[in-house]
Design a protein around this motif. Sequence first.
Motif, PDB file in Angstrom:
ATOM      1  N   VAL A  51       1.148  -1.254  -0.178  1.00  0.00           N
ATOM      2  CA  VAL A  51      -0.359  -0.286  -0.420  1.00  0.00           C
ATOM      3  C   VAL A  51       0.827   0.707  -0.125  1.00  0.00           C
ATOM      4  CG1 VAL A  51      -1.907  -1.332   1.121  1.00  0.00           C
ATOM      5  CG2 VAL A  51      -0.579   0.535   2.366  1.00  0.00           C
ATOM      6  N   THR A  57      -8.099   6.092  -4.302  1.00  0.00           N
ATOM      7  CA  THR A  57      -7.573   4.871  -3.902  1.00  0.00           C
ATOM      8  C   THR A  57      -7.741   3.873  -5.421  1.00  0.00           C
ATOM      9  OG1 THR A  57      -8.665   4.681  -1.374  1.00  0.00           O
ATOM     10  CG2 THR A  57      -9.483   3.104  -3.018  1.00  0.00           C
ATOM     11  N   ALA A  81      -9.543  -0.896   4.343  1.00  0.00           N
ATOM     12  CA  ALA A  81      -8.811   0.213   4.408  1.00  0.00           C
ATOM     13  C   ALA A  81      -9.592   1.292   4.639  1.00  0.00           C
ATOM     14  CB  ALA A  81      -7.846   0.860   2.924  1.00  0.00           C
ATOM     15  N   THR A 139      -7.611   9.035   3.701  1.00  0.00           N
ATOM     16  CA  THR A 139      -7.606   7.457   3.503  1.00  0.00           C
ATOM     17  C   THR A 139      -7.541   6.938   1.847  1.00  0.00           C
ATOM     18  OG1 THR A 139      -9.959   8.227   2.400  1.00  0.00           O
ATOM     19  CG2 THR A 139      -9.717   7.754   5.334  1.00  0.00           C
ATOM     20  N   VAL A 141      -5.689   5.277  -0.740  1.00  0.00           N
ATOM     21  CA  VAL A 141      -4.335   4.458  -1.232  1.00  0.00           C
ATOM     22  C   VAL A 141      -4.542   3.549  -2.204  1.00  0.00           C
ATOM     23  CG1 VAL A 141      -3.577   3.535   1.878  1.00  0.00           C
ATOM     24  CG2 VAL A 141      -5.517   2.715   0.045  1.00  0.00           C
ATOM     25  N   ILE A 143      -3.680   0.027  -3.374  1.00  0.00           N
ATOM     26  CA  ILE A 143      -3.420  -1.040  -2.635  1.00  0.00           C
ATOM     27  C   ILE A 143      -3.126  -2.072  -3.922  1.00  0.00           C
ATOM     28  CG2 ILE A 143      -4.371  -2.669  -2.098  1.00  0.00           C
ATOM     29  CD1 ILE A 143      -6.784  -0.907  -0.809  1.00  0.00           C
ATOM     30  N   THR A 165      -3.875  -5.534   4.439  1.00  0.00           N
ATOM     31  CA  THR A 165      -4.319  -4.506   4.031  1.00  0.00           C
ATOM     32  C   THR A 165      -4.533  -3.338   5.505  1.00  0.00           C
ATOM     33  OG1 THR A 165      -5.051  -5.175   1.995  1.00  0.00           O
ATOM     34  CG2 THR A 165      -5.722  -2.673   3.029  1.00  0.00           C
ATOM     35  N   CYS A 169      -2.269  -0.669   5.767  1.00  0.00           N
ATOM     36  CA  CYS A 169      -1.955   0.413   6.924  1.00  0.00           C
ATOM     37  C   CYS A 169      -2.256   0.666   7.882  1.00  0.00           C
ATOM     38  CB  CYS A 169      -4.145   0.654   6.372  1.00  0.00           C
ATOM     39  SG  CYS A 169      -4.189   0.650   4.538  1.00  0.00           S
ATOM     40  N   TRP A 173      -0.113   4.829   7.897  1.00  0.00           N
ATOM     41  CA  TRP A 173      -0.875   5.973   8.763  1.00  0.00           C
ATOM     42  C   TRP A 173      -0.684   5.747  10.153  1.00  0.00           C
ATOM     43  CZ3 TRP A 173      -6.487   3.981   6.820  1.00  0.00           C
ATOM     44  CH2 TRP A 173      -6.364   3.850   5.256  1.00  0.00           C
TER      45      TRP A 173
END
Length: 365
Positions: A51, A57, A81, A139, A141, A143, A165, A169, A173
Amino acid sequence: MTTITRPAGTVSVRVPAKINLQLSVGPLRADGYHDVVTVYHAVALFDEITVSAADRTSVEVTGEGVASVPLGPTNLAVKAAAALAKATGRRSRSVSGGSSGRGSSVGSSGRGAAGGSGRSSFRGSSAGGSGGSSPRGSTAVKIEIRKRIPVAAGLAGGSADAAATLVACNELWRTGLSPSELAEIAANLGSDVPFALAGGTAVGLGRGEQLTTALAAGSYDWVLAFGATGLATPDVYAACDRLRAARKSGDGVPAATPPELSTELMAALRTGDPAEVGPLLSNDLQPAALSLQPLLRRALAAGKEHGALGAVVSGSGPTCAFLASDADAASELAVGITGAGVCRAVVQVTGPAPGACLVDSGIAT
Ligand code: C5P
Protein backbone atom coordinates in the motif's frame (compact mmCIF):
# COMPACT_ATOMS: atom_id res chain seq x y z
CA MET A 1 22.08 -11.01 -1.37
CA THR A 2 19.40 -8.98 -3.15
CA THR A 3 17.94 -6.01 -1.34
CA ILE A 4 14.62 -4.70 -2.56
CA THR A 5 14.29 -0.99 -1.97
CA ARG A 6 10.76 0.36 -1.76
CA PRO A 7 9.89 3.96 -2.49
CA ALA A 8 9.34 6.07 0.61
CA GLY A 9 5.75 5.90 1.87
CA THR A 10 5.03 2.32 0.84
CA VAL A 11 4.42 -0.69 3.07
CA SER A 12 4.43 -4.36 2.03
CA VAL A 13 2.83 -7.19 3.97
CA ARG A 14 2.98 -10.93 3.34
CA VAL A 15 -0.03 -13.02 4.35
CA PRO A 16 -0.66 -16.77 4.31
CA ALA A 17 -3.44 -19.02 3.01
CA LYS A 18 -5.31 -21.19 5.50
CA ILE A 19 -6.63 -24.70 5.47
CA ASN A 20 -9.07 -26.17 8.01
CA LEU A 21 -7.94 -29.29 9.87
CA GLN A 22 -11.42 -29.54 11.38
CA LEU A 23 -14.53 -27.69 10.21
CA SER A 24 -17.68 -28.61 12.12
CA VAL A 25 -20.76 -26.67 11.09
CA GLY A 26 -23.84 -26.10 13.25
CA PRO A 27 -27.36 -25.15 12.13
CA LEU A 28 -28.12 -22.02 10.10
CA ARG A 29 -28.42 -18.97 12.39
CA ALA A 30 -30.98 -16.19 12.09
CA ASP A 31 -28.26 -13.86 10.73
CA GLY A 32 -27.49 -16.16 7.79
CA TYR A 33 -24.27 -17.53 9.29
CA HIS A 34 -23.56 -20.91 10.88
CA ASP A 35 -21.87 -21.48 14.21
CA VAL A 36 -18.67 -23.37 13.54
CA VAL A 37 -15.92 -25.08 15.45
CA THR A 38 -12.86 -25.04 13.27
CA VAL A 39 -9.14 -25.66 13.56
CA TYR A 40 -7.38 -23.22 11.27
CA HIS A 41 -3.85 -23.91 10.04
CA ALA A 42 -1.88 -21.30 8.08
CA VAL A 43 0.30 -22.64 5.26
CA ALA A 44 3.28 -21.14 3.47
CA LEU A 45 1.45 -19.96 0.37
CA PHE A 46 1.50 -16.19 0.50
CA ASP A 47 -0.12 -13.18 -1.12
CA GLU A 48 1.79 -9.91 -0.88
CA ILE A 49 0.07 -6.56 -0.50
CA THR A 50 1.77 -3.21 -0.99
CA VAL A 51 0.00 0.00 0.00
CA SER A 52 1.10 3.56 -0.63
CA ALA A 53 -0.40 6.98 -0.08
CA ALA A 54 -2.22 8.24 -3.19
CA ASP A 55 -4.61 10.89 -4.41
CA ARG A 56 -7.31 8.36 -5.11
CA THR A 57 -7.85 4.79 -3.99
CA SER A 58 -6.91 2.20 -6.58
CA VAL A 59 -6.44 -1.57 -6.65
CA GLU A 60 -4.05 -3.41 -8.89
CA VAL A 61 -3.98 -7.20 -8.91
CA THR A 62 -1.35 -9.42 -10.48
CA GLY A 63 -0.78 -13.17 -10.42
CA GLU A 64 -2.98 -16.18 -9.72
CA GLY A 65 -6.62 -15.89 -10.85
CA VAL A 66 -6.79 -12.13 -11.29
CA ALA A 67 -9.79 -12.52 -13.59
CA SER A 68 -11.97 -13.45 -10.63
CA VAL A 69 -10.74 -10.85 -8.15
CA PRO A 70 -13.40 -8.20 -7.64
CA LEU A 71 -12.08 -4.72 -8.25
CA GLY A 72 -13.41 -1.51 -6.80
CA PRO A 73 -15.37 -0.99 -3.60
CA THR A 74 -16.43 -4.64 -3.27
CA ASN A 75 -12.81 -5.77 -3.02
CA LEU A 76 -12.29 -6.86 0.61
CA ALA A 77 -8.90 -5.12 0.72
CA VAL A 78 -10.56 -1.80 -0.20
CA LYS A 79 -13.18 -2.46 2.49
CA ALA A 80 -10.39 -3.18 4.99
CA ALA A 81 -8.67 0.15 4.29
CA ALA A 82 -12.01 1.95 4.62
CA ALA A 83 -12.85 0.15 7.88
CA LEU A 84 -9.48 1.05 9.40
CA ALA A 85 -9.84 4.66 8.29
CA LYS A 86 -13.28 4.84 9.86
CA ALA A 87 -12.21 3.17 13.09
CA THR A 88 -9.28 5.53 13.54
CA GLY A 89 -11.21 8.67 12.52
CA ARG A 90 -8.97 9.59 9.63
CA ARG A 91 -10.20 12.49 7.57
CA SER A 92 -11.43 11.90 4.08
CA ARG A 93 -11.49 15.01 1.94
CA SER A 94 -14.08 15.46 -0.75
CA VAL A 95 -12.96 15.87 -4.30
CA SER A 96 -14.97 16.33 -7.42
CA GLY A 97 -16.13 13.02 -8.77
CA GLY A 98 -18.27 12.00 -5.81
CA SER A 99 -18.42 8.67 -4.13
CA SER A 100 -18.74 6.17 -6.93
CA GLY A 101 -15.60 4.49 -8.15
CA ARG A 102 -14.39 5.03 -11.70
CA GLY A 103 -13.47 1.58 -12.83
CA SER A 104 -10.66 1.38 -15.32
CA SER A 105 -10.39 -2.35 -15.15
CA VAL A 106 -9.38 -4.41 -18.12
CA GLY A 107 -12.43 -6.24 -19.43
CA SER A 108 -15.92 -5.52 -18.19
CA SER A 109 -18.08 -5.43 -15.05
CA GLY A 110 -15.31 -4.40 -12.72
CA ARG A 111 -13.34 -7.59 -13.03
CA GLY A 112 -9.90 -8.21 -14.36
CA ALA A 113 -8.45 -9.51 -17.56
CA ALA A 114 -9.46 -12.91 -18.84
CA GLY A 115 -7.12 -15.77 -18.06
CA GLY A 116 -5.70 -17.31 -14.93
CA SER A 117 -2.89 -14.90 -14.38
CA GLY A 118 -2.24 -11.34 -15.37
CA ARG A 119 -2.81 -7.84 -14.25
CA SER A 120 -5.91 -5.76 -13.67
CA SER A 121 -6.62 -2.54 -11.92
CA PHE A 122 -9.26 -0.14 -10.66
CA ARG A 123 -9.15 3.51 -9.73
CA GLY A 124 -11.94 4.92 -7.67
CA SER A 125 -12.75 7.35 -4.92
CA SER A 126 -11.04 7.45 -1.54
CA ALA A 127 -11.15 4.29 0.55
CA GLY A 128 -13.44 6.16 2.90
CA GLY A 129 -15.89 6.47 0.06
CA SER A 130 -15.99 10.25 -0.15
CA GLY A 131 -12.84 11.08 -2.02
CA GLY A 132 -9.38 12.03 -0.87
CA SER A 133 -7.20 14.72 -2.40
CA SER A 134 -4.25 14.73 -0.07
CA PRO A 135 -2.04 11.75 0.66
CA ARG A 136 -1.34 13.13 4.12
CA GLY A 137 -4.23 12.47 6.49
CA SER A 138 -6.46 11.21 3.68
CA THR A 139 -7.85 7.72 3.39
CA ALA A 140 -6.82 7.20 -0.22
CA VAL A 141 -4.32 4.43 -0.91
CA LYS A 142 -2.93 2.56 -3.83
CA ILE A 143 -3.32 -1.16 -3.04
CA GLU A 144 -1.21 -3.58 -5.05
CA ILE A 145 -2.09 -7.25 -4.57
CA ARG A 146 0.31 -9.92 -5.78
CA LYS A 147 -1.71 -13.12 -5.67
CA ARG A 148 -0.44 -16.62 -5.23
CA ILE A 149 -3.45 -17.85 -3.23
CA PRO A 150 -6.16 -18.97 -5.68
CA VAL A 151 -9.50 -17.16 -5.57
CA ALA A 152 -12.71 -18.88 -4.32
CA ALA A 153 -10.62 -21.89 -3.36
CA GLY A 154 -11.44 -22.44 0.33
CA LEU A 155 -8.05 -20.97 1.28
CA ALA A 156 -9.33 -17.59 2.51
CA GLY A 157 -7.32 -15.63 -0.08
CA GLY A 158 -9.65 -12.62 -0.06
CA SER A 159 -9.66 -12.61 3.75
CA ALA A 160 -5.87 -12.80 3.70
CA ASP A 161 -5.67 -9.73 1.45
CA ALA A 162 -8.00 -7.83 3.78
CA ALA A 163 -5.91 -8.76 6.81
CA ALA A 164 -2.70 -7.73 5.03
CA THR A 165 -4.27 -4.40 4.04
CA LEU A 166 -5.21 -3.74 7.67
CA VAL A 167 -1.64 -4.38 8.81
CA ALA A 168 -0.17 -2.33 5.95
CA CYS A 169 -2.47 0.69 6.40
CA ASN A 170 -1.99 0.51 10.16
CA GLU A 171 1.72 0.97 9.51
CA LEU A 172 1.35 3.50 6.67
CA TRP A 173 -1.00 5.70 8.67
CA ARG A 174 0.81 5.08 11.96
CA THR A 175 -2.51 4.54 13.68
CA GLY A 176 -0.82 2.52 16.43
CA LEU A 177 -3.75 0.12 16.83
CA SER A 178 -2.94 -2.98 18.86
CA PRO A 179 -3.28 -6.50 17.41
CA SER A 180 -6.52 -7.01 19.35
CA GLU A 181 -7.97 -3.75 18.02
CA LEU A 182 -7.05 -4.80 14.49
CA ALA A 183 -8.62 -8.22 15.14
CA GLU A 184 -11.89 -6.55 16.09
CA ILE A 185 -11.99 -4.63 12.80
CA ALA A 186 -10.97 -7.83 11.00
CA ALA A 187 -13.89 -9.79 12.49
CA ASN A 188 -16.37 -7.32 11.00
CA LEU A 189 -14.82 -7.74 7.55
CA GLY A 190 -15.18 -11.53 7.40
CA SER A 191 -15.16 -14.68 9.48
CA ASP A 192 -11.66 -15.77 8.38
CA VAL A 193 -9.96 -12.36 8.46
CA PRO A 194 -8.85 -12.48 12.15
CA PHE A 195 -7.09 -15.80 11.54
CA ALA A 196 -5.17 -14.38 8.58
CA LEU A 197 -3.81 -11.77 11.01
CA ALA A 198 -2.90 -14.39 13.60
CA GLY A 199 -1.56 -17.31 11.53
CA GLY A 200 -0.18 -20.48 13.12
CA THR A 201 -2.73 -23.07 14.20
CA ALA A 202 -5.82 -21.86 16.06
CA VAL A 203 -9.30 -22.91 17.10
CA GLY A 204 -12.07 -20.68 15.69
CA LEU A 205 -15.52 -20.45 17.29
CA GLY A 206 -18.63 -18.37 16.55
CA ARG A 207 -18.53 -17.64 12.80
CA GLY A 208 -14.85 -18.64 13.00
CA GLU A 209 -13.71 -15.20 14.14
CA GLN A 210 -13.27 -16.01 17.86
CA LEU A 211 -9.74 -17.38 18.01
CA THR A 212 -7.69 -19.31 20.54
CA THR A 213 -4.16 -20.39 19.69
CA ALA A 214 -3.92 -24.19 19.51
CA LEU A 215 -1.18 -26.12 21.27
CA ALA A 216 0.33 -27.70 18.18
CA ALA A 217 3.84 -29.12 17.88
CA GLY A 218 6.05 -29.59 14.85
CA SER A 219 5.62 -28.64 11.28
CA TYR A 220 3.59 -30.40 8.60
CA ASP A 221 4.14 -31.10 4.90
CA TRP A 222 1.09 -30.58 2.73
CA VAL A 223 0.13 -30.89 -0.90
CA LEU A 224 -2.68 -28.62 -2.06
CA ALA A 225 -4.61 -29.54 -5.21
CA PHE A 226 -6.44 -26.61 -6.85
CA GLY A 227 -9.75 -27.10 -8.65
CA ALA A 228 -10.35 -25.99 -12.23
CA THR A 229 -13.09 -23.57 -11.11
CA GLY A 230 -13.86 -21.90 -7.80
CA LEU A 231 -16.69 -22.39 -5.33
CA ALA A 232 -18.51 -19.49 -3.65
CA THR A 233 -18.61 -19.93 0.13
CA PRO A 234 -22.32 -19.00 0.53
CA ASP A 235 -23.25 -21.57 -2.17
CA VAL A 236 -21.42 -24.33 -0.32
CA TYR A 237 -23.01 -23.49 3.04
CA ALA A 238 -26.43 -23.41 1.31
CA ALA A 239 -25.76 -26.81 -0.28
CA CYS A 240 -24.79 -28.13 3.17
CA ASP A 241 -28.14 -26.92 4.56
CA ARG A 242 -30.03 -28.53 1.67
CA LEU A 243 -28.27 -31.87 2.09
CA ARG A 244 -28.99 -31.83 5.81
CA ALA A 245 -32.65 -30.95 5.29
CA ALA A 246 -33.03 -33.83 2.81
CA ARG A 247 -31.34 -36.21 5.25
CA LYS A 248 -33.59 -35.08 8.08
CA SER A 249 -36.79 -35.65 6.11
CA GLY A 250 -35.42 -39.04 5.03
CA ASP A 251 -34.45 -40.66 8.32
CA GLY A 252 -35.58 -38.34 11.12
CA VAL A 253 -31.98 -37.57 12.17
CA PRO A 254 -31.59 -33.94 13.33
CA ALA A 255 -30.36 -31.74 10.45
CA ALA A 256 -27.41 -30.35 12.42
CA THR A 257 -26.20 -30.63 15.98
CA PRO A 258 -24.06 -28.05 17.83
CA PRO A 259 -20.46 -28.41 16.63
CA GLU A 260 -17.80 -29.71 19.02
CA LEU A 261 -14.02 -29.49 19.00
CA SER A 262 -12.32 -32.83 18.29
CA THR A 263 -10.29 -33.61 21.41
CA GLU A 264 -8.61 -36.43 19.43
CA LEU A 265 -7.36 -33.95 16.80
CA MET A 266 -6.11 -31.54 19.49
CA ALA A 267 -4.22 -34.40 21.20
CA ALA A 268 -2.75 -35.49 17.85
CA LEU A 269 -1.59 -31.92 17.10
CA ARG A 270 0.24 -31.84 20.44
CA THR A 271 2.25 -34.91 19.40
CA GLY A 272 3.41 -33.20 16.19
CA ASP A 273 3.09 -36.56 14.41
CA PRO A 274 1.46 -36.26 10.96
CA ALA A 275 0.51 -39.96 11.06
CA GLU A 276 -1.68 -39.17 14.10
CA VAL A 277 -3.14 -36.00 12.60
CA GLY A 278 -3.87 -37.29 9.06
CA PRO A 279 -6.80 -39.64 9.81
CA LEU A 280 -8.48 -36.99 12.01
CA LEU A 281 -8.86 -34.27 9.34
CA SER A 282 -12.58 -33.53 8.93
CA ASN A 283 -14.85 -31.07 7.19
CA ASP A 284 -18.67 -30.90 7.45
CA LEU A 285 -18.73 -28.85 4.22
CA GLN A 286 -17.01 -31.61 2.26
CA PRO A 287 -20.20 -33.45 1.18
CA ALA A 288 -21.63 -30.12 -0.03
CA ALA A 289 -18.44 -29.25 -1.95
CA LEU A 290 -18.42 -32.75 -3.49
CA SER A 291 -22.06 -32.39 -4.52
CA LEU A 292 -21.19 -29.16 -6.36
CA GLN A 293 -17.93 -30.48 -7.88
CA PRO A 294 -18.09 -34.29 -8.12
CA LEU A 295 -14.56 -34.41 -9.62
CA LEU A 296 -13.21 -33.64 -6.14
CA ARG A 297 -13.97 -37.25 -5.14
CA ARG A 298 -11.39 -38.40 -7.67
CA ALA A 299 -8.86 -35.86 -6.39
CA LEU A 300 -9.30 -37.08 -2.78
CA ALA A 301 -9.06 -40.70 -3.92
CA ALA A 302 -5.90 -39.99 -5.96
CA GLY A 303 -4.22 -38.43 -2.93
CA LYS A 304 -5.00 -41.41 -0.71
CA GLU A 305 -3.84 -43.79 -3.46
CA HIS A 306 -0.50 -41.97 -3.61
CA GLY A 307 0.16 -42.26 0.10
CA ALA A 308 -1.47 -39.22 1.76
CA LEU A 309 -1.85 -39.68 5.51
CA GLY A 310 -5.02 -37.63 5.35
CA ALA A 311 -7.09 -35.97 2.64
CA VAL A 312 -9.74 -33.29 3.10
CA VAL A 313 -11.46 -30.50 1.21
CA SER A 314 -10.24 -27.19 2.65
CA GLY A 315 -13.02 -24.95 3.97
CA SER A 316 -15.71 -24.47 1.35
CA GLY A 317 -13.40 -25.94 -1.32
CA PRO A 318 -12.63 -26.82 -3.97
CA THR A 319 -8.97 -27.03 -2.87
CA CYS A 320 -8.08 -30.46 -1.47
CA ALA A 321 -5.38 -30.66 1.21
CA PHE A 322 -3.25 -33.79 1.56
CA LEU A 323 -0.96 -34.44 4.51
CA ALA A 324 2.36 -36.20 3.95
CA SER A 325 4.81 -37.73 6.43
CA ASP A 326 7.70 -35.47 5.35
CA ALA A 327 8.91 -33.23 2.52
CA ASP A 328 10.08 -36.14 0.34
CA ALA A 329 6.75 -37.93 0.70
CA ALA A 330 4.98 -34.65 -0.14
CA SER A 331 7.05 -34.35 -3.36
CA GLU A 332 6.07 -37.87 -4.39
CA LEU A 333 2.47 -37.19 -3.52
CA ALA A 334 2.49 -34.00 -5.59
CA VAL A 335 3.85 -35.91 -8.60
CA GLY A 336 1.26 -38.67 -8.17
CA ILE A 337 -1.69 -36.29 -7.90
CA THR A 338 -0.45 -34.25 -10.87
CA GLY A 339 -0.17 -37.46 -12.91
CA ALA A 340 -3.74 -38.46 -12.03
CA GLY A 341 -4.97 -35.39 -13.92
CA VAL A 342 -7.71 -34.61 -11.41
CA CYS A 343 -6.92 -30.99 -10.66
CA ARG A 344 -5.69 -27.76 -12.25
CA ALA A 345 -2.41 -27.50 -10.32
CA VAL A 346 -0.71 -28.72 -7.16
CA VAL A 347 1.63 -26.97 -4.74
CA GLN A 348 3.71 -28.32 -1.89
CA VAL A 349 3.60 -26.20 1.26
CA THR A 350 4.48 -26.40 4.93
CA GLY A 351 2.46 -25.31 7.94
CA PRO A 352 2.03 -23.68 10.31
CA ALA A 353 3.01 -20.33 8.76
CA PRO A 354 3.00 -16.95 10.53
CA GLY A 355 0.11 -14.53 10.07
CA ALA A 356 0.17 -11.23 8.17
CA CYS A 357 3.52 -9.53 8.74
CA LEU A 358 5.46 -6.59 7.38
CA VAL A 359 8.08 -7.55 4.83
CA ASP A 360 9.16 -4.07 3.97
CA SER A 361 8.33 -0.53 4.86
CA GLY A 362 9.52 2.59 3.10
CA ILE A 363 8.17 4.68 5.97
CA ALA A 364 10.82 6.92 7.53
CA THR A 365 11.21 6.24 11.25
O1 C5P B 1 -17.74 -14.18 6.89
P1 C5P B 1 -17.68 -14.25 5.41
O2 C5P B 1 -18.09 -12.95 4.76
O3 C5P B 1 -16.40 -14.76 4.86
O4 C5P B 1 -18.79 -15.31 4.98
C1 C5P B 1 -19.21 -15.47 3.65
C2 C5P B 1 -20.49 -16.28 3.63
O5 C5P B 1 -20.23 -17.63 4.06
C3 C5P B 1 -21.58 -15.79 4.54
O6 C5P B 1 -22.35 -14.80 3.93
C4 C5P B 1 -22.36 -17.04 4.81
O7 C5P B 1 -23.21 -17.34 3.72
C5 C5P B 1 -21.30 -18.12 4.84
N1 C5P B 1 -20.81 -18.42 6.20
C6 C5P B 1 -21.64 -19.09 7.08
N2 C5P B 1 -21.18 -19.37 8.34
C7 C5P B 1 -19.94 -19.03 8.72
C8 C5P B 1 -19.07 -18.35 7.84
C9 C5P B 1 -19.55 -18.06 6.57
O8 C5P B 1 -22.78 -19.43 6.74
N3 C5P B 1 -19.52 -19.34 9.96
